[in-house]
Write a protein that holds these residues in place. Structure first.
Motif, PDB file in Angstrom:
ATOM      1  N   GLN A   1       0.914  -1.230   0.057  1.00  0.00           N
ATOM      2  CA  GLN A   1      -0.169  -0.153  -0.079  1.00  0.00           C
ATOM      3  C   GLN A   1       0.865   1.207   0.004  1.00  0.00           C
ATOM      4  OE1 GLN A   1      -3.636   0.129   2.475  1.00  0.00           O
ATOM      5  NE2 GLN A   1      -3.329  -1.956   3.226  1.00  0.00           N
ATOM      6  N   LEU A   2       2.034   1.020   0.820  1.00  0.00           N
ATOM      7  CA  LEU A   2       2.841   2.294   1.028  1.00  0.00           C
ATOM      8  C   LEU A   2       3.630   2.465  -0.405  1.00  0.00           C
ATOM      9  CD1 LEU A   2       4.721   1.671   4.045  1.00  0.00           C
ATOM     10  CD2 LEU A   2       2.878   3.524   3.878  1.00  0.00           C
ATOM     11  N   ARG A   3       3.911   1.436  -1.154  1.00  0.00           N
ATOM     12  CA  ARG A   3       4.384   1.392  -2.348  1.00  0.00           C
ATOM     13  C   ARG A   3       3.618   2.133  -3.537  1.00  0.00           C
ATOM     14  NH1 ARG A   3       7.448  -4.351  -1.832  1.00  0.00           N
ATOM     15  NH2 ARG A   3       9.630  -3.582  -1.589  1.00  0.00           N
ATOM     16  N   ASN A   4       2.293   1.841  -3.479  1.00  0.00           N
ATOM     17  CA  ASN A   4       1.476   2.534  -4.391  1.00  0.00           C
ATOM     18  C   ASN A   4       1.131   3.635  -4.222  1.00  0.00           C
ATOM     19  OD1 ASN A   4       1.206   0.235  -5.643  1.00  0.00           O
ATOM     20  ND2 ASN A   4      -0.601  -0.749  -4.441  1.00  0.00           N
ATOM     21  N   VAL A   5       1.198   4.291  -2.893  1.00  0.00           N
ATOM     22  CA  VAL A   5       0.993   5.473  -2.454  1.00  0.00           C
ATOM     23  C   VAL A   5       2.153   6.602  -3.196  1.00  0.00           C
ATOM     24  CG1 VAL A   5       1.066   7.442  -0.720  1.00  0.00           C
ATOM     25  CG2 VAL A   5      -0.416   5.505  -0.498  1.00  0.00           C
ATOM     26  N   ALA A   6       3.391   5.954  -2.859  1.00  0.00           N
ATOM     27  CA  ALA A   6       4.661   6.595  -3.362  1.00  0.00           C
ATOM     28  C   ALA A   6       4.503   6.694  -4.899  1.00  0.00           C
ATOM     29  CB  ALA A   6       5.938   6.088  -2.963  1.00  0.00           C
ATOM     30  N   LEU A   7       4.254   5.516  -5.634  1.00  0.00           N
ATOM     31  CA  LEU A   7       4.112   5.311  -7.113  1.00  0.00           C
ATOM     32  C   LEU A   7       3.080   6.447  -7.633  1.00  0.00           C
ATOM     33  CD1 LEU A   7       5.003   3.866  -9.659  1.00  0.00           C
ATOM     34  CD2 LEU A   7       3.472   1.983  -8.919  1.00  0.00           C
ATOM     35  N   ALA A   8       1.830   6.428  -6.963  1.00  0.00           N
ATOM     36  CA  ALA A   8       0.796   7.135  -7.597  1.00  0.00           C
ATOM     37  C   ALA A   8       1.141   8.776  -7.441  1.00  0.00           C
ATOM     38  CB  ALA A   8      -0.458   7.210  -6.650  1.00  0.00           C
ATOM     39  N   GLN A   9       2.069   9.056  -6.594  1.00  0.00           N
ATOM     40  CA  GLN A   9       2.347  10.601  -6.730  1.00  0.00           C
ATOM     41  C   GLN A   9       3.843  10.822  -7.410  1.00  0.00           C
ATOM     42  OE1 GLN A   9       0.467  12.660  -5.257  1.00  0.00           O
ATOM     43  NE2 GLN A   9      -0.974  11.071  -4.575  1.00  0.00           N
ATOM     44  N   ALA A  10       4.343   9.870  -8.188  1.00  0.00           N
ATOM     45  CA  ALA A  10       5.450  10.327  -8.780  1.00  0.00           C
ATOM     46  C   ALA A  10       5.025  10.920 -10.178  1.00  0.00           C
ATOM     47  CB  ALA A  10       6.367   9.047  -9.246  1.00  0.00           C
ATOM     48  N   LEU A  11       5.920  12.084 -10.541  1.00  0.00           N
ATOM     49  CA  LEU A  11       5.414  13.097 -11.368  1.00  0.00           C
ATOM     50  C   LEU A  11       6.085  12.927 -12.682  1.00  0.00           C
ATOM     51  CD1 LEU A  11       4.511  15.795  -9.001  1.00  0.00           C
ATOM     52  CD2 LEU A  11       2.879  14.331 -10.016  1.00  0.00           C
ATOM     53  N   THR A  12       7.152  12.069 -12.892  1.00  0.00           N
ATOM     54  CA  THR A  12       7.892  11.957 -14.227  1.00  0.00           C
ATOM     55  C   THR A  12       7.378  10.864 -14.944  1.00  0.00           C
ATOM     56  OG1 THR A  12       9.460  10.722 -12.804  1.00  0.00           O
ATOM     57  CG2 THR A  12       9.811  13.069 -12.882  1.00  0.00           C
ATOM     58  N   PRO A  13       7.691  10.766 -16.156  1.00  0.00           N
ATOM     59  CA  PRO A  13       7.219   9.696 -16.998  1.00  0.00           C
ATOM     60  C   PRO A  13       7.635   8.299 -16.559  1.00  0.00           C
ATOM     61  CG  PRO A  13       8.232  11.204 -18.494  1.00  0.00           C
ATOM     62  CD  PRO A  13       8.281  11.688 -16.978  1.00  0.00           C
ATOM     63  N   TYR A  14       8.943   8.376 -15.792  1.00  0.00           N
ATOM     64  CA  TYR A  14       9.513   6.877 -15.642  1.00  0.00           C
ATOM     65  C   TYR A  14       9.553   7.038 -13.957  1.00  0.00           C
ATOM     66  CZ  TYR A  14       9.924   6.589 -20.385  1.00  0.00           C
ATOM     67  OH  TYR A  14       9.475   6.295 -21.759  1.00  0.00           O
ATOM     68  N   VAL A  15       9.427   5.669 -13.203  1.00  0.00           N
ATOM     69  CA  VAL A  15      10.000   5.509 -12.058  1.00  0.00           C
ATOM     70  C   VAL A  15      10.975   4.557 -11.740  1.00  0.00           C
ATOM     71  CG1 VAL A  15       7.655   6.225 -10.890  1.00  0.00           C
ATOM     72  CG2 VAL A  15       7.814   3.993 -11.932  1.00  0.00           C
ATOM     73  N   PHE A  16      11.645   4.711 -10.547  1.00  0.00           N
ATOM     74  CA  PHE A  16      12.708   3.710 -10.338  1.00  0.00           C
ATOM     75  C   PHE A  16      12.057   2.864  -8.881  1.00  0.00           C
ATOM     76  CE2 PHE A  16      17.148   2.933  -8.005  1.00  0.00           C
ATOM     77  CZ  PHE A  16      17.066   1.582  -8.294  1.00  0.00           C
ATOM     78  N   LEU A  17      11.874   1.774  -9.008  1.00  0.00           N
ATOM     79  CA  LEU A  17      11.052   1.198  -7.828  1.00  0.00           C
ATOM     80  C   LEU A  17      12.120   0.679  -6.884  1.00  0.00           C
ATOM     81  CD1 LEU A  17       8.181  -0.311  -9.938  1.00  0.00           C
ATOM     82  CD2 LEU A  17       8.187   1.666  -8.805  1.00  0.00           C
ATOM     83  N   SER A  18      12.522   1.412  -5.853  1.00  0.00           N
ATOM     84  CA  SER A  18      13.681   1.063  -4.901  1.00  0.00           C
ATOM     85  C   SER A  18      13.134   0.516  -3.480  1.00  0.00           C
ATOM     86  CB  SER A  18      14.505   2.155  -4.932  1.00  0.00           C
ATOM     87  OG  SER A  18      15.795   1.683  -4.345  1.00  0.00           O
ATOM     88  N   ASP A  19      14.105   0.391  -2.781  1.00  0.00           N
ATOM     89  CA  ASP A  19      13.909   0.289  -1.430  1.00  0.00           C
ATOM     90  C   ASP A  19      14.760   1.115  -0.435  1.00  0.00           C
ATOM     91  OD1 ASP A  19      11.700  -1.438  -1.162  1.00  0.00           O
ATOM     92  OD2 ASP A  19      12.874  -3.254  -0.987  1.00  0.00           O
ATOM     93  N   ILE A  20      14.316   1.570   0.510  1.00  0.00           N
ATOM     94  CA  ILE A  20      14.834   2.621   1.273  1.00  0.00           C
ATOM     95  C   ILE A  20      16.403   2.253   1.867  1.00  0.00           C
ATOM     96  CG2 ILE A  20      14.044   1.823   3.643  1.00  0.00           C
ATOM     97  CD1 ILE A  20      14.487   5.529   2.138  1.00  0.00           C
ATOM     98  N   ASP A  21      16.560   1.041   1.962  1.00  0.00           N
ATOM     99  CA  ASP A  21      18.008   0.538   2.345  1.00  0.00           C
ATOM    100  C   ASP A  21      19.013   0.441   1.360  1.00  0.00           C
ATOM    101  OD1 ASP A  21      17.095  -0.001   5.054  1.00  0.00           O
ATOM    102  OD2 ASP A  21      15.818  -1.857   4.300  1.00  0.00           O
ATOM    103  N   PHE A  22      18.755   0.666   0.164  1.00  0.00           N
ATOM    104  CA  PHE A  22      19.769   0.813  -0.882  1.00  0.00           C
ATOM    105  C   PHE A  22      20.381   2.146  -1.423  1.00  0.00           C
ATOM    106  CE2 PHE A  22      17.475  -3.141  -1.659  1.00  0.00           C
ATOM    107  CZ  PHE A  22      18.546  -4.011  -2.061  1.00  0.00           C
ATOM    108  N   LEU A  23      21.479   2.272  -1.430  1.00  0.00           N
ATOM    109  CA  LEU A  23      21.904   3.512  -1.990  1.00  0.00           C
ATOM    110  C   LEU A  23      22.380   3.170  -3.426  1.00  0.00           C
ATOM    111  CD1 LEU A  23      24.364   4.730   0.905  1.00  0.00           C
ATOM    112  CD2 LEU A  23      22.108   5.648   0.379  1.00  0.00           C
ATOM    113  N   PRO A  24      21.933   4.214  -4.304  1.00  0.00           N
ATOM    114  CA  PRO A  24      22.338   3.989  -5.714  1.00  0.00           C
ATOM    115  C   PRO A  24      23.579   4.594  -6.072  1.00  0.00           C
ATOM    116  CG  PRO A  24      20.359   5.388  -5.439  1.00  0.00           C
ATOM    117  CD  PRO A  24      20.951   5.137  -4.282  1.00  0.00           C
ATOM    118  N   ALA A  25      24.234   4.042  -7.112  1.00  0.00           N
ATOM    119  CA  ALA A  25      25.274   4.666  -7.427  1.00  0.00           C
ATOM    120  C   ALA A  25      25.301   6.101  -7.781  1.00  0.00           C
ATOM    121  CB  ALA A  25      25.884   3.827  -9.063  1.00  0.00           C
ATOM    122  N   TYR A  26      26.276   6.693  -7.575  1.00  0.00           N
ATOM    123  CA  TYR A  26      26.258   8.119  -7.695  1.00  0.00           C
ATOM    124  C   TYR A  26      25.776   8.818  -9.125  1.00  0.00           C
ATOM    125  CZ  TYR A  26      28.450   8.875  -3.211  1.00  0.00           C
ATOM    126  OH  TYR A  26      28.779   8.772  -1.788  1.00  0.00           O
TER     127      TYR A  26
END
Lengths: 727, 727
Positions: free
Chosen positions: A511-536
């Motif tokens: 449900q949380l993921r869906n809330v965050a997803l619904a509020q994304a405003l760009t054409p694409y989304v990166f579906l990540s988890d909070i414990d991950f750090l992306p490459a710079y």
């Protein structure tokens, strides 16, 4: 009669007799008659002039009493006895009982922007806490506030509260010609146009500033309408500062006002009479005239209201000061509250708000904090004696909840799935990213125990983020302070924080993921988890890849970002793929969940990734749960999976069923940082029914898949039957 | 006069004239006169029959009005006007205004044991939230409840609340002869002996069960005393179940009662009249007589109260049902609350408590949860219009707080040090360990983010523990549920949990340690931290060492337990020193903080420890902060160190200054597990003033040391001046 003069005895005797009878009658009946009358006037219920001593038992459970009665509770004492004097019912009850069922009260609030929206919610919480009547809130909002408050009230589902929105932007032209120096800006002035902006059949309304807090039942305030004379149209509390006396500094020239003027933080408006009296012309005329000699309004609408009242003093009904205790720096409010045992409404009308200097501010602050941190879910309680239809969807939900079987291993899961969480989108100021065709938003969810990840995440991901936070009301305030005191976080306007309020024992991850997803405003989304750090470089690299792979041309693809993990909690982040591979070889890094659950990421084919120079296709396999970049309109997550199992796996199955290509990106990576197991994990992993339930949920998920995708879904079921490791 | 009959015209004419005058007078003045009388009776304040139209400004700020006036807020409307009918002031205000300053209200509660103590606090929170009067609470308690509640109220420091304790154990003989089957046990019966147990000059008291929740101002309940006739001594709400009708099952034989009887969860007692009427003899006589034919009381005191009322019905004043809405399974309470818009007191009088079956239970539960999770600190607000002396110590504290300099780098530290945190000792049932001469309690502190450590800690340490938990009120409830659902934790009766309620931005680590230390009940304590797991054998080994080293004979020694750490968050705990050393050699384990801060533990001399077969002496050195076992009467921690610096170092300095030997134990060890940095650490480590402040605090600490230990303390200052690493 002994004291009567001697003359004209018969006439006087007769007169005296009459007088005597009259007096006897008067004293015998005045109490009862009178209080019965008062009772009826004040409450709509009849008094009960019973005999003494009163009988005990049969009256206390008044099965036969009509519903319009003042209420069971008052039967035993709603009586008059000469020994105790008339028993008087409370003003509050009287107000609440004015009609039966309780009268609908009308409230209007002007609200714009993220911060005011938070304020309004605190105000509404205080109002709901004490109210006993159904309410109709008329919210004059800009687009931001409307978006926030509409979602909030829709998900809050408070019984007996109706909400109407009015577009503040449409009202702007009516007030934008007035020069104004007050911090409330143009929106402050909009209170002036309410008589025409609100529905024409709305006769009375209470108008509130966003910075007031209730300490009492709003029905008591509404009851003051009854004290308006025929000519009065506006109820106001006198100003508690010296502002309008015009002696605050040399050449201080306030707008004209009657005496010390009135404060417009709390207003009772007779809209019907205002419309009849030609209010619109009246205030515009006054404002125009004053602006000939005064450069601008200093206190927005309040200056204009006061100028009108100065001119037409009969329009105002002064209200008791306790209905607007004004806590500005040099307030005289103490004269009000030190003599009243009972404060009704507190008004934080200094720009300093809670940091205002006032020796009793601590006490007032405590009342404010009470509602700031109050669990809004608790306000979903129904009103008694108020048979109103439940809010949309609530009844259906109640029925579904009632049908759940407490013995079912999945009882908690199913209940969690049915729970409608209050959602406060864009809890903090947020600037939507400018539209760009290949832009990508990082989407994730977290609770308070992961908040310390945010700064690092912001450093690693310079692009837009949409984050759902699972918090209590008190934690939301803690979070607010955390962001405000962090330089890294408070300077980022492209991170949207959506608060989903906690309810129930399971973490509603999907449900949380869906809330965050619904509020994304760009054409694409990166579906990540909070414990991950992306490459710079990931944000730039993803946008380049999206462009290069021409995803914009309707190509249905999920770009896989390979995931790694470190078990060390002090860790130097690799600045390139080459560095990452070196750490991998040195044993400082591992592929994600390599030790416990290799199936989750094996299809990514790490061996191939090492060498890959270009994106490559991979095939779905059972239990695959990669981190992916997809178009914003991708399938939602399945909310039946709460807590900690299969929540992402099911989403990837869905992507595959909808024929998304899976393309692994050769330069992309994220690294999982270690953390102590969260309380939720510990609690539910050890539960004996947990695994049973998860199996049941998976089976149901596959049944649903077959229903939707037919034979094509068979492969998922077949894959399930293969031997497998732990979930 | 045209309608008067023709006969006796003059006499009748005169009579008619009189009648007319009278009627005119009656209608002209009745409203005013009457409501003025009512006003005075109800409130003690005078009505103000002003003229119409009322003048606006000078009256609203009534500088000159006497203090005994009903209050500023009501001046403008405390008037009578024929157009609007008499304005009636609220019952609530009327009650609160009965005397000015507000009357002291007396409340008695019987409370025993850990769980009831938690209940009482929730009840008191609800009472304090709505009250506007000073209160005197009379608490009849056993030793456990007294210990808890005395600490709680002492640290709560609520203004205008006085607490008196009465020893329930001393009252036991007066009721223990009555056979009783009710779940409240002997304590339920103690309400019967309140007239003799409470002070002889106490005339009236409200008696409450621990399972009631207020939804209104208790002054309204107190005001019902005014309705007692001369003979009435007990105010009660009728029973809302069918219990006393005696038809619940075959051979159901309840005690005698009038009709459906009365519920004793909420009682108004006229103690003066009860004493006069020989209450003690009365109830004992009735109870003795009934017990000739009935085997025992089923509902404790309530059976006896009802038997007495059946016999002497004139003693009871029935109260409105809203003052005791009884939520048992088959209650008729709905008849009460469905017709009243206003519930005053809710009574969870089923043994099922919140799990009671009632279709509206969710709404009631929400009210209860409101206060269960309510931040009790917010109830420290002062009463307005109630000039009472502040609680002991509060004034001094206020002065000290006022003297703090906001510009001081240590402002937050100093404020935190002055904060008196509410403390709820033994929050959960706890059985003190049997006295043993060499027993040792593990002492530690934690906040919610470390709760998941507790199960592992319990497995590693089978002995007594005293743990201070830094929690919000809501978190305390979360913690309670966590323990109750954990088999490992809920079966341990020798772990005492002391809740210290959160307030302020810094983690008050040393205040927490002192709370846990003060509550340790064994002769020795092991001063540990929550992130460490002890060797499985440590508890036994420490007791053996204490005995062997003859610490009991007044030898002043601190036994050092060497500390290690793992950076891996999956980790297999060594079962012996040999295994530990192997892991150390393999690089899986390190000595504690070896990488960042070796000075903290270097004096333990790990090289020597590897080989040691017997305890060995080590010398204090700067920044040494070992984990030690000391006698319970060791020095307290210095509360000036909050947050995350130097808090343990200062304590070890203090031990050394008081000439404790430092003895390292050769077989003892603890291992630190990794965790994400807590929010507090992240927040304050990055603060620029943090280091400045810590230096200032250290300097002050050393000045204090010199003052107390003279020249002997010089070595600590000298040691400080040596080159050093980061703190």
């Amino acid at each position: 009669t002994a004291m009567l003069p001697r003359g004209r005895p018969r006439a006087l005797g007769a007169a005296a007799l009459l007088l005597l009878l009259l007096l006897i009658g008067f004293f015998l009946f005045r109490g009862d008659l009178d209080c019965e009358r008062c009772e009826r006037e004040a409450s709509g219920g009849g008094g009960d002039p019973g005999s003494l001593p009163r009988s005990l038992t049969p009256r206390v459970l008044p099965d036969e009493r009509p519903r319009s009665d003042a209420g069971w509770g008052y039967t035993a004492l709603g009586q008059v006895s000469p020994t105790m004097g008339p028993y008087r019912r409370g003003e509050e009850e009287a107000a609440a009982d004015l009609v039966s069922p309780p009268q609908l009260l009308q409230v209007a609030i002007v609200c714009a922007g993220h911060n005011s929206s938070r304020d309004v919610i605190t105000l509404v919480k205080s109002m709901l806490f004490y109210r006993k009547n159904p309410l109709h809130l008329h919210l004059v909002t800009d687009a931001v506030a409307r978006n926030i408050l509409e979602t909030l009230f829709h998900t809050w589902m408070v019984p007996a509260v109706r909400i109407s929105f009015y577009n503040a932007d449409e009202l702007k032209p009516q007030v934008s010609w007035i020069p104004n120096k007050h911090y409330s800006g143009l929106y402050g002035l909009m209170k002036l146009v309410l008589p025409s902006a609100l529905p024409p059949d709305l006769a009375r309304v209470i108008v509130l500033d966003t910075d007031v807090t209730f300490a009492s039942n709003i029905a008591e305030l509404w009851a003051l309408f009854a004290h308006f004379s025929d000519k009065q149209v506006i109820g106001l509390v006198e100003n508690q500062s010296d502002w309008y006396l015009g002696n605050l500094w040399r050449n201080h020239r306030p707008w004209p006002a009657l005496g010390r003027g009135f404060n417009t933080g709390v207003i009772l408006l007779r809209l019907d009479r205002l419309r009849q009296a030609g209010w619109e012309q009246m205030w515009k005329l006054t404002a125009t005239r004053e602006l000939l000699t005064l450069p601008a309004t200093s206190l927005a609408d309040q200056d204009i209201f006061n100028a009108i009242i100065k001119e037409h003093p009969w329009l105002v009904q002064p209200l008791p000061c306790v209905w607007n205790v004004q806590l500005s720096d040099h307030t005289l409010a103490e004269r009000c509250y030190s003599e009243a045992s009972d404060l009704k409404v507190i008004h934080w009308n200094s720009p300093k708000k809670l940091r205002v200097k006032n020796k009793h501010v601590e006490s007032f602050r405590n009342l404010y904090l009470t509602f700031l941190e109050y669990d809004g879910n608790l306000l979903r309680r129904e009103l008694f004696g108020c048979p109103r239809p439940p809010p949309p969807g609530a009844e259906q939900l109640q029925r579904a909840l009632a049908q759940l079987d407490e013995e079912d291993a999945c009882f908690e899961f199913r209940r969690q799935q049915l729970t409608v969480h209050r959602v406060h989108i864009t809890f903090l100021p947020h600037k939507p990213p400018p539209p760009q065709p290949h832009d990508v938003t990082l989407v994730a969810q977290l609770s308070m125990d992961r908040v310390q990840m945010l700064e690092a995440l912001c450093r690693h991901w310079p692009g837009p983020m949409s984050l759902a936070l699972y918090l209590t009301d008190a934690e939301a305030q803690q979070f607010l302070r955390f962001v405000e005191t962090s330089v890294v976080l408070s300077t980022r306007q492209d991170v949207a924080y959506h608060v989903v309020y906690r309810e129930g024992p399971l973490y509603p991850i999907n449900q949380l993921r869906n809330v965050a997803l619904a509020q994304a405003l760009t054409p694409y989304v990166f579906l990540s988890d909070i414990d991950f750090l992306p490459a710079y470089s990931l944000y730039d690299y993803l946008r380049a890849s999206i462009k290069q792979l021409e995803l914009g041309s309707g190509r249905k693809a999920a770009l896989v970002v390979p995931a790694f993990e470190t078990l060390h909690y002090r860790f130097s982040f690799p600045s390139s793929k080459a560095e990452l591979l070196a750490l991998l070889d040195a044993g400082s890094l591992h592929t994600f969940r390599y030790h416990e659950w290799p199936r989750g990421h094996a299809p990514t084919d790490y061996a191939r990734w090492r060498e890959a120079q270009a994106p490559y296709h991979v095939q779905w396999a059972a239990d695959y749960e990669p981190y992916v970049v997809v178009p914003r309109d991708c399938p939602r997550y399945d909310p039946r999976f709460a807590g900690f199992g299969w929540n992402k796996v099911a989403h990837v199955v869905e992507l595959d069923a909808q024929e998304y290509e899976l393309l692994v990106l050769p330069e992309a990576f994220v690294i999982h940082l270690p953390h102590a197991p969260s309380l939720d994990i510990s609690r539910f992993r050890s539960s004996p029914t947990y695994r049973d339930c998860l199996q049941a949920l998976k089976d149901e998920f596959h049944q649903d898949l077959s229903r939707r995708y037919g034979a094509a879904a068979l492969k998922y079921l077949t894959a399930l039957q293969q031997p497998r490791g732990p979930t």
